[in-house]
Design a protein around this motif. Structure first.
Motif, mmCIF file in Angstrom:
data_model
loop_
_atom_site.group_PDB
_atom_site.id
_atom_site.type_symbol
_atom_site.label_atom_id
_atom_site.label_comp_id
_atom_site.label_asym_id
_atom_site.label_seq_id
_atom_site.Cartn_x
_atom_site.Cartn_y
_atom_site.Cartn_z
ATOM 1 N N ALA A 37 0.925 -1.184 -0.096
ATOM 2 C CA ALA A 37 0.055 -0.251 -0.087
ATOM 3 C C ALA A 37 0.801 1.308 -0.163
ATOM 4 O O ALA A 37 0.435 2.323 0.413
ATOM 5 C CB ALA A 37 -1.149 0.022 1.125
ATOM 6 N N ALA A 38 1.864 1.050 -0.855
ATOM 7 C CA ALA A 38 2.980 2.341 -0.489
ATOM 8 C C ALA A 38 2.437 3.414 -1.468
ATOM 9 O O ALA A 38 2.701 4.573 -1.075
ATOM 10 C CB ALA A 38 4.336 1.783 -1.132
ATOM 11 N N LEU A 39 1.613 3.178 -2.534
ATOM 12 C CA LEU A 39 1.427 4.409 -3.300
ATOM 13 C C LEU A 39 0.148 5.355 -2.524
ATOM 14 O O LEU A 39 0.145 6.363 -2.894
ATOM 15 C CB LEU A 39 0.706 3.971 -4.663
ATOM 16 N N SER A 40 -0.551 4.558 -1.734
ATOM 17 C CA SER A 40 -1.522 5.510 -1.144
ATOM 18 C C SER A 40 -0.866 6.406 -0.002
ATOM 19 O O SER A 40 -1.112 7.507 0.145
ATOM 20 C CB SER A 40 -2.419 4.673 -0.221
ATOM 21 N N ALA A 41 0.295 5.897 0.541
ATOM 22 C CA ALA A 41 0.888 6.630 1.356
ATOM 23 C C ALA A 41 1.583 7.798 0.815
ATOM 24 O O ALA A 41 1.691 8.821 1.553
ATOM 25 C CB ALA A 41 1.820 5.629 2.303
ATOM 26 N N VAL A 42 2.155 7.534 -0.401
ATOM 27 C CA VAL A 42 3.021 8.589 -0.920
ATOM 28 C C VAL A 42 1.990 9.569 -1.555
ATOM 29 O O VAL A 42 2.105 10.880 -1.333
ATOM 30 C CB VAL A 42 3.491 7.919 -2.270
ATOM 31 N N ARG A 43 0.794 9.168 -1.763
ATOM 32 C CA ARG A 43 -0.348 10.388 -2.011
ATOM 33 C C ARG A 43 -0.604 11.142 -0.938
ATOM 34 O O ARG A 43 -0.846 12.459 -1.004
ATOM 35 C CB ARG A 43 -1.525 9.680 -2.834
#
Length: 478
Positions: free
Chosen positions: A184-190
């Protein structure tokens, strides 16, 4: 080889790739396509992130602002998250399979509410954050930011769980190093980018991504960390908790746990089966990653099981990016492999799979299991995003209690009985974190529907601030 797309490390004021160039593609469980890539942070990257958080804590660019001034930034963060609702919902669906409907209706709105609540509570706090220039009284109670918080996110509900840690930490003036689940790395980046746009000073929020479990352990055990906030698996909670115990670092643990239902013969079975099915929807914010245990009074056991099976046969997993999907795929292949092994172990112990059980795809049907002994405890529990339930009969409330007390981490207990005395007895002995009581009787009209909100373990309250501030009592001329 690194590219701009894997610059997922937020350190100080800049996004960057891993210092050694390593990165990993993120494969979507929806269709197996590559949805992006994230940097595999090295030990030096982690040290840089912690150093940036320490510098921000020491220079006071965030902690020395008034509570009101910080609340303006946190509220702006909430506004940006709310405006990004649809993109965040779609991002969660693509990277870890969470149906967009649940994100739109519950997860992202809950995250926005948590940010606004914490911002407002901090701004209205009567607790002193600074000592007066002249010490004119004999006693002062000071509450200040704890310092640098290491926070961990889970693969389930990534947006809501990240905000669950960030909202109180930031509102009280802490700086944060956040490590999300690798799935779920991309949600955190956003979310981190939205926080920057809201006006957080450089170094207040830092993000490290990576799939190596040693990265998380190194963060929890880092000597410059003042507090750890962990959300995720029970196994991970034990590792992080042990690391904090060795360094005496304050820690807040929110580990996965089991949801249990106790269904008595004097309840409305239509209502009980509907609520049981809702518990099996792993995309709901209330799902806590360890399946569902259902204990049914023997006189209605067969009727309940037949009604539950009928409801579940109509529930099929589908594309989580579609608004009407209620059950999406598992987040990744390891979840499927682990679930397959779990079912095999259950069958070896004499359990019977009466519905579902197919494990040839990430799109796993609801799985219904019987024959697991009431006192089997952890042997019949499994941390998984798979939709499964173990259903067993009981004869007396005391026997039902045996089945509940043997569970490893009972976080939600739903009691189905119009007898408030019986419900009170079980609630007082079961030691669940959250208890729900349905007093619906046979013949009552079940007028509820699955779109209604349920009580969430993550509903924000003043207790969310616990641990994120350091309280000091100052006595003059003692």
């Amino acid at each position: 080889m690194t590219t701009a797309s894997d610059a997922t490390l937020l350190i100080g004021s800049a996004w960057r790739s891993a210092s050694d160039g390593s990165a990993q593609e993120l494969v979507s469980p929806v269709d197996g396509s590559v949805t992006g890539a994230f940097a595999q942070a090295s030990a030096s990257d982690l040290d840089d992130a912690v150093a940036a958080a320490v510098d921000a804590a020491r220079n006071g660019s965030w902690s020395t602002l008034s509570d009101y001034e910080r609340s303006l930034v946190v509220n702006e963060f909430a506004d940006l998250v709310e405006a990004d609702l649809e993109q965040l919902a779609l991002l969660q669906a693509r990277e870890m399979g969470k149906p967009v409907g649940f994100s739109l209706e519950r997860d992202v709105p809950c995250a926005v509410s948590a940010l606004r609540y914490c911002a407002g509570l901090a701004a209205r706090s009567s607790t002193s954050r600074r000592l007066p220039a002249a010490l004119t009284s004999t006693r002062y109670d000071l509450s200040a930011a704890r310092g640098v918080v290491a926070a961990f996110g889970a693969v389930q509900h990534p947006v809501a769980m990240m905000i669950d840690a960030l909202a109180p930490a930031l509102a009280l003036g802490n700086t944060v190093v956040f490590k999300p689940s690798a799935h779920a790395a991309l949600s955190a980046v956003r979310l981190a980018e939205l926080a920057r746009q809201a006006g957080l000073p450089a170094g207040v929020l830092n993000l490290v991504t990576g799939s190596d479990p040693r990265l998380g352990l190194a963060l929890a055990a880092h000597p410059a960390i003042d507090m750890v906030a962990y959300t995720g698996s029970r196994a991970g909670a034990r590792v992080v908790g042990a690391a904090c115990m060795r360094t005496l670092t304050p820690v807040r643990l929110k580990a996965n746990g089991t949801t249990a239902h106790v269904v008595f013969a004097d309840t409305c079975l239509d209502s009980a089966t509907r609520l049981a099915v809702r518990s099996m929807l792993t995309g709901r914010l209330e799902a806590r990653g360890m399946g569902v245990r259902i204990l049914v009074h023997r006189p209605v056991y067969r009727s309940f099981l037949a009604q539950l099976q009928e409801r579940l046969e109509e529930l099929l997993p589908g594309d989580p990016t579609l608004a009407d999907t209620r059950l999406g795929p598992l987040p990744h292949q390891r979840c499927l492999t682990d679930f397959r092994g779990f079912l095999g172990r259950l069958e070896e112990r004499g359990a019977k799979i009466v519905l579902g059980g197919e494990t040839d795809s990430l799109y796993v049907r609801p799985t219904l299991i019987t024959g697991a002994p009431l006192n089997s405890g952890p042997a019949c529990e499994h941390e998984s995003a798979a939709p499964y339930a173990l259903v067993e009969p009981f004869d007396t409330p005391a026997e039902a209690l045996v089945g509940l007390t043997g569970l490893d981490g009972l976080v939600r207990l739903a009691l189905h009985t119009p007898s408030r005395e019986r419900a009170a007895w079980l609630v007082s002995h079961a030691r669940a974190e959250t208890c729900l009581i349905s007093t619906c009787e046979p013949g009552d009209q079940d007028e509820h529907d699955d779109s209604e909100d349920e009580v969430s373990d993550y509903d924000i309250s003043a207790a969310a601030f616990e641990g994120f501030a350091r309280d000091t009592a100052i006595v003059v001329d003692w």
